[in-house]
Motif scaffolding. Structure first.
Motif, PDB file in Angstrom:
ATOM      1  N   MET A 140       0.829  -1.202   0.000  1.00 15.04           N
ATOM      2  CA  MET A 140       0.000   0.000   0.000  1.00 15.04           C
ATOM      3  C   MET A 140       0.868   1.258   0.000  1.00 15.04           C
ATOM      4  SD  MET A 140      -2.784   1.274   2.851  1.00 15.04           S
ATOM      5  CE  MET A 140      -1.491   1.645   4.057  1.00 15.04           C
ATOM      6  N   LEU A 141       1.876   1.302   0.869  1.00 16.49           N
ATOM      7  CA  LEU A 141       2.713   2.496   0.982  1.00 16.49           C
ATOM      8  C   LEU A 141       3.601   2.687  -0.247  1.00 16.49           C
ATOM      9  CD1 LEU A 141       3.805   2.354   4.737  1.00 16.49           C
ATOM     10  CD2 LEU A 141       2.118   3.868   3.689  1.00 16.49           C
ATOM     11  N   SER A 142       4.185   1.602  -0.750  1.00 18.85           N
ATOM     12  CA  SER A 142       5.103   1.727  -1.893  1.00 18.85           C
ATOM     13  C   SER A 142       4.353   2.058  -3.176  1.00 18.85           C
ATOM     14  CB  SER A 142       5.927   0.447  -2.053  1.00 18.85           C
ATOM     15  OG  SER A 142       5.086  -0.671  -2.272  1.00 18.85           O
ATOM     16  N   VAL A 143       3.293   1.314  -3.477  1.00 21.41           N
ATOM     17  CA  VAL A 143       2.515   1.575  -4.691  1.00 21.41           C
ATOM     18  C   VAL A 143       1.821   2.937  -4.599  1.00 21.41           C
ATOM     19  CG1 VAL A 143       0.536   0.807  -6.060  1.00 21.41           C
ATOM     20  CG2 VAL A 143       2.200  -0.859  -5.235  1.00 21.41           C
ATOM     21  N   GLY A 144       1.266   3.248  -3.429  1.00 19.68           N
ATOM     22  CA  GLY A 144       0.602   4.535  -3.263  1.00 19.68           C
ATOM     23  C   GLY A 144       1.548   5.708  -3.432  1.00 19.68           C
ATOM     24  N   SER A 145       2.774   5.566  -2.923  1.00 16.15           N
ATOM     25  CA  SER A 145       3.740   6.666  -2.991  1.00 16.15           C
ATOM     26  C   SER A 145       4.312   6.855  -4.381  1.00 16.15           C
ATOM     27  CB  SER A 145       4.892   6.404  -2.004  1.00 16.15           C
ATOM     28  OG  SER A 145       4.423   6.383  -0.671  1.00 16.15           O
ATOM     29  N   VAL A 146       4.583   5.755  -5.088  1.00 17.87           N
ATOM     30  CA  VAL A 146       5.264   5.846  -6.381  1.00 17.87           C
ATOM     31  C   VAL A 146       4.275   5.887  -7.549  1.00 17.87           C
ATOM     32  CG1 VAL A 146       6.937   4.776  -7.923  1.00 17.87           C
ATOM     33  CG2 VAL A 146       7.278   4.664  -5.448  1.00 17.87           C
ATOM     34  N   VAL A 147       3.404   4.879  -7.646  1.00 16.61           N
ATOM     35  CA  VAL A 147       2.527   4.750  -8.806  1.00 16.61           C
ATOM     36  C   VAL A 147       1.412   5.799  -8.770  1.00 16.61           C
ATOM     37  CG1 VAL A 147       0.991   3.218 -10.073  1.00 16.61           C
ATOM     38  CG2 VAL A 147       3.047   2.298  -8.983  1.00 16.61           C
ATOM     39  N   TYR A 148       0.611   5.784  -7.699  1.00 18.91           N
ATOM     40  CA  TYR A 148      -0.485   6.747  -7.606  1.00 18.91           C
ATOM     41  C   TYR A 148       0.030   8.144  -7.287  1.00 18.91           C
ATOM     42  CZ  TYR A 148      -3.713   2.820  -7.707  1.00 18.91           C
ATOM     43  OH  TYR A 148      -4.414   1.703  -8.086  1.00 18.91           O
ATOM     44  N   GLY A 149       1.087   8.197  -6.483  1.00 20.78           N
ATOM     45  CA  GLY A 149       1.638   9.491  -6.117  1.00 20.78           C
ATOM     46  C   GLY A 149       2.109  10.291  -7.313  1.00 20.78           C
ATOM     47  N   TYR A 150       2.725   9.621  -8.285  1.00 18.89           N
ATOM     48  CA  TYR A 150       3.235  10.339  -9.456  1.00 18.89           C
ATOM     49  C   TYR A 150       2.108  11.047 -10.199  1.00 18.89           C
ATOM     50  CZ  TYR A 150       6.126  11.434 -13.472  1.00 18.89           C
ATOM     51  OH  TYR A 150       6.814  12.116 -14.448  1.00 18.89           O
ATOM     52  N   SER A 151       1.008  10.341 -10.397  1.00 19.81           N
ATOM     53  CA  SER A 151      -0.101  10.942 -11.143  1.00 19.81           C
ATOM     54  C   SER A 151      -0.730  12.106 -10.378  1.00 19.81           C
ATOM     55  CB  SER A 151      -1.162   9.883 -11.457  1.00 19.81           C
ATOM     56  OG  SER A 151      -1.728   9.364 -10.267  1.00 19.81           O
ATOM     57  N   ILE A 152      -0.705  12.024  -9.044  1.00 19.28           N
ATOM     58  CA  ILE A 152      -1.310  13.085  -8.243  1.00 19.28           C
ATOM     59  C   ILE A 152      -0.415  14.331  -8.205  1.00 19.28           C
ATOM     60  CG2 ILE A 152      -2.114  13.713  -5.925  1.00 19.28           C
ATOM     61  CD1 ILE A 152      -2.775  10.717  -5.542  1.00 19.28           C
ATOM     62  N   TYR A 153       0.895  14.130  -8.112  1.00 21.24           N
ATOM     63  CA  TYR A 153       1.823  15.259  -8.059  1.00 21.24           C
ATOM     64  C   TYR A 153       2.043  15.890  -9.436  1.00 21.24           C
ATOM     65  CZ  TYR A 153       3.287  14.328  -3.233  1.00 21.24           C
ATOM     66  OH  TYR A 153       3.317  14.183  -1.870  1.00 21.24           O
ATOM     67  N   LEU A 154       1.688  15.158 -10.503  1.00 22.72           N
ATOM     68  CA  LEU A 154       2.015  15.595 -11.863  1.00 22.72           C
ATOM     69  C   LEU A 154       1.526  17.012 -12.168  1.00 22.72           C
ATOM     70  CD1 LEU A 154       3.244  14.683 -14.565  1.00 22.72           C
ATOM     71  CD2 LEU A 154       0.975  13.877 -15.231  1.00 22.72           C
ATOM     72  N   THR A 155       0.264  17.293 -11.896  1.00 23.37           N
ATOM     73  CA  THR A 155      -0.301  18.599 -12.262  1.00 23.37           C
ATOM     74  C   THR A 155       0.312  19.755 -11.475  1.00 23.37           C
ATOM     75  OG1 THR A 155      -2.386  17.590 -12.970  1.00 23.37           O
ATOM     76  CG2 THR A 155      -2.429  19.939 -12.419  1.00 23.37           C
ATOM     77  N   LEU A 197      10.049   0.709  -4.421  1.00 22.34           N
ATOM     78  CA  LEU A 197       8.919   0.009  -5.024  1.00 22.34           C
ATOM     79  C   LEU A 197       9.146  -1.494  -5.064  1.00 22.34           C
ATOM     80  CD1 LEU A 197       6.162   0.497  -6.345  1.00 22.34           C
ATOM     81  CD2 LEU A 197       7.320   0.628  -8.554  1.00 22.34           C
ATOM     82  N   ALA A 198      10.387  -1.926  -5.296  1.00 24.67           N
ATOM     83  CA  ALA A 198      10.690  -3.359  -5.376  1.00 24.67           C
ATOM     84  C   ALA A 198      11.068  -3.930  -4.015  1.00 24.67           C
ATOM     85  CB  ALA A 198      11.822  -3.597  -6.376  1.00 24.67           C
ATOM     86  N   GLY A 199      12.059  -3.298  -3.365  1.00 19.54           N
ATOM     87  CA  GLY A 199      12.615  -3.867  -2.139  1.00 19.54           C
ATOM     88  C   GLY A 199      11.786  -3.649  -0.895  1.00 19.54           C
ATOM     89  N   ALA A 200      10.802  -2.752  -0.949  1.00 20.71           N
ATOM     90  CA  ALA A 200       9.921  -2.547   0.207  1.00 20.71           C
ATOM     91  C   ALA A 200       8.469  -2.649  -0.218  1.00 20.71           C
ATOM     92  CB  ALA A 200      10.185  -1.178   0.845  1.00 20.71           C
ATOM     93  N   GLY A 201       8.235  -3.282  -1.369  1.00 19.34           N
ATOM     94  CA  GLY A 201       6.881  -3.394  -1.895  1.00 19.34           C
ATOM     95  C   GLY A 201       6.498  -4.808  -2.257  1.00 19.34           C
ATOM     96  N   ALA A 202       5.957  -4.970  -3.468  1.00 17.27           N
ATOM     97  CA  ALA A 202       5.348  -6.240  -3.858  1.00 17.27           C
ATOM     98  C   ALA A 202       6.344  -7.391  -3.899  1.00 17.27           C
ATOM     99  CB  ALA A 202       4.665  -6.081  -5.217  1.00 17.27           C
ATOM    100  N   VAL A 203       7.525  -7.183  -4.501  1.00 14.00           N
ATOM    101  CA  VAL A 203       8.488  -8.278  -4.639  1.00 14.00           C
ATOM    102  C   VAL A 203       8.896  -8.806  -3.267  1.00 14.00           C
ATOM    103  CG1 VAL A 203      10.769  -8.950  -5.467  1.00 14.00           C
ATOM    104  CG2 VAL A 203       9.333  -7.452  -6.865  1.00 14.00           C
ATOM    105  N   ALA A 204       9.275  -7.895  -2.365  1.00 18.70           N
ATOM    106  CA  ALA A 204       9.684  -8.312  -1.020  1.00 18.70           C
ATOM    107  C   ALA A 204       8.535  -8.985  -0.276  1.00 18.70           C
ATOM    108  CB  ALA A 204      10.172  -7.097  -0.232  1.00 18.70           C
ATOM    109  N   SER A 205       7.324  -8.468  -0.433  1.00 12.31           N
ATOM    110  CA  SER A 205       6.166  -9.032   0.268  1.00 12.31           C
ATOM    111  C   SER A 205       5.867 -10.451  -0.206  1.00 12.31           C
ATOM    112  CB  SER A 205       4.932  -8.145   0.043  1.00 12.31           C
ATOM    113  OG  SER A 205       5.137  -6.855   0.563  1.00 12.31           O
TER     114      SER A 205
END
Length: 424
Positions: free
Chosen positions: A26-41, A120-128
């Protein structure tokens, strides 16, 4: 086949690891994937960036993931998960903080390629998934599917919180607050991670459940994974990599093209964006169903069914059926897409062992990133050539048909546990 008995512990700590995995994703995907689209504008507006220039940032992040995922995956098979999560979680937090300082685009590109991709990888889905695979054999599919709920939670919890922070404090201060929180949270999570069950601690099963012979001897031990040569010499690995990369490439390109396809057919932007929400909602439903049935069927069978459903989705997009047709297709596809990722990870763990899952996931990741980038580029080219997306989705359907054929071919190998390369 042998039968495992219920464990001696009243509460199996594997489920605690699953809960921690949900938060990590939740934290890794939210910060990187969703976060990028939100900060973009807001970032583009303040720095005076054209949207095309701003979008290059996510390309850099994909490049970083493609380069670092194999390295992180291999490290996870030799080093304790808690150590990797602590380091990569701190890197993610520091990267978020760094993005809020200065205006130099090259510096922001470096942060996207290195610390954010590490996180995103080492503290996210792959590690989990690596962690959960070591704790579960019989209920591995269910456990991994539950961890995947972290992706849904990222859109429901993290994304709105980021938006609120930006509105309240501005994007620079929001990144600072977010980075501090994410870094601290990852450290706390890492402190509670345990790599494998203790001696005598068994996965509780209720009734005795058959377990493949190969899994009885797979203790998920650190430091004894299969070699890169052993994995790469397996034809099953290459077939699974092709199936996964082709399917996920089509999925990502289809999602990216869905809104412009709908608006191009006269559907309002508001209605078109609700199609993405439908994909997300049905994805949650699909994961819920999969968590119940994941361990009752062969994983390759579930993957084959998911690909078939997604192919029906892409074929339906070649026909103008109005908003109702697009909505029905999106709801159908979301259920299949929601469960595909955890199922393929569980299958890799079954075939190559929990002790080699990090390496195997890491080797597949670049293929996914490169094929996804290629599919998105193909969608743009075919649209420019034909003037609509019909040709695009006909090609995507043909790609998925190839993945279906490969999936059926993999089934010819019979029990996939028996084709696992032997450790040296």
């Amino acid at each position: 086949m042998h039968r495992m008995k219920a464990g001696l512990f009243k509460w199996y700590r594997g489920w605690t690891m699953v809960a921690m995995g949900i938060v990590m994703v939740m934290l890794s995907v939210g910060s990187v994937v969703y976060g990028y689209s939100i900060y973009l504008t807001p970032v583009s507006k303040e720095l005076g960036l054209a949207r095309e220039t701003a979008n290059v940032g996510i390309v850099f992040q994909h490049i970083g993931s493609a380069l670092l995922a194999p390295v992180i995956g291999r490290i996870l098979d030799f080093v304790k998960v808690r150590t990797v999560v602590a380091f990569c979680g701190l890197a993610l937090g520091a990267g978020l903080i760094g993005l809020g300082f200065g205006d130099a685009l090259w510096a922001k590109a470096v942060l996207l390629v290195l610390p954010l991709s590490l996180g995103l990888a080492g503290a996210g889905a792959v590690a989990s998934y690596v962690l959960v695979a070591r704790w579960f054999k019989v209920h591995r599919g269910r456990a991994m599917t539950i961890v995947a709920f972290g992706q849904s939670a990222a859109s429901v919890i993290v994304a709105p919180l980021i938006a609120m922070l930006i509105e309240e404090f501005g994007w620079r201060e929001a990144l600072l607050i977010q980075g501090i929180f994410v870094g601290a949270a990852m450290l706390l999570i890492a402190a509670g991670l345990v790599d494998r069950p203790a001696e005598g601690e068994h996965e509780p099963l209720g009734k005795a459940v058959p377990v493949p012979e190969a899994d009885l001897h797979d203790k998920g031990e650190i430091g004894h994974p299969l070699t890169l040569r052993q994995i790469a010499s397996s034809p099953v690995f290459w077939m699974l990599a092709a199936i996964v990369s082709a399917t996920l490439a089509v999925v990502q390109a289809s999602i990216a093209s869905l809104v412009p396809l709908a608006t191009g057919r006269g559907i309002s932007l508001v209605q078109a964006t609700t199609l993405l929400s439908m994909l997300g909602i049905s994805g949650i439903f699909g994961k819920t169903v999969l968590a119940i049935v994941a361990d009752r069927f062969q994983r390759i069978t579930l993957i084959t069914v998911a690909i078939a459903i997604i192919m029906c989705f892409t074929l339906s997009l070649t026909v103008d059926a109005g908003f109702a047709g697009l909505a029905a297709s999106s709801l159908m596809a979301g259920m299949a897409i929601g469960g595909f990722f955890p199922m393929y990870s569980a299958l890799l763990a079954d075939v190559f062992g929990a002790h080699s899952l990090g390496t195997t996931e890491g080797l597949v990741a670049p293929a996914i990133s490169l094929s996804s980038a290629g599919a998105i580029y193909l969608a743009g080219v075919t649209y420019d050539v034909s003037g609509d997306y019909r040709l695009t989705f006909l090609i995507f359907s043909a790609i998925l048909l190839g993945a279906l054929v490969l999936s059926a071919t993999v089934r010819l190998f019979g029990n996939l546990h028996e084709v696992r390369p032997k450790p040296v």
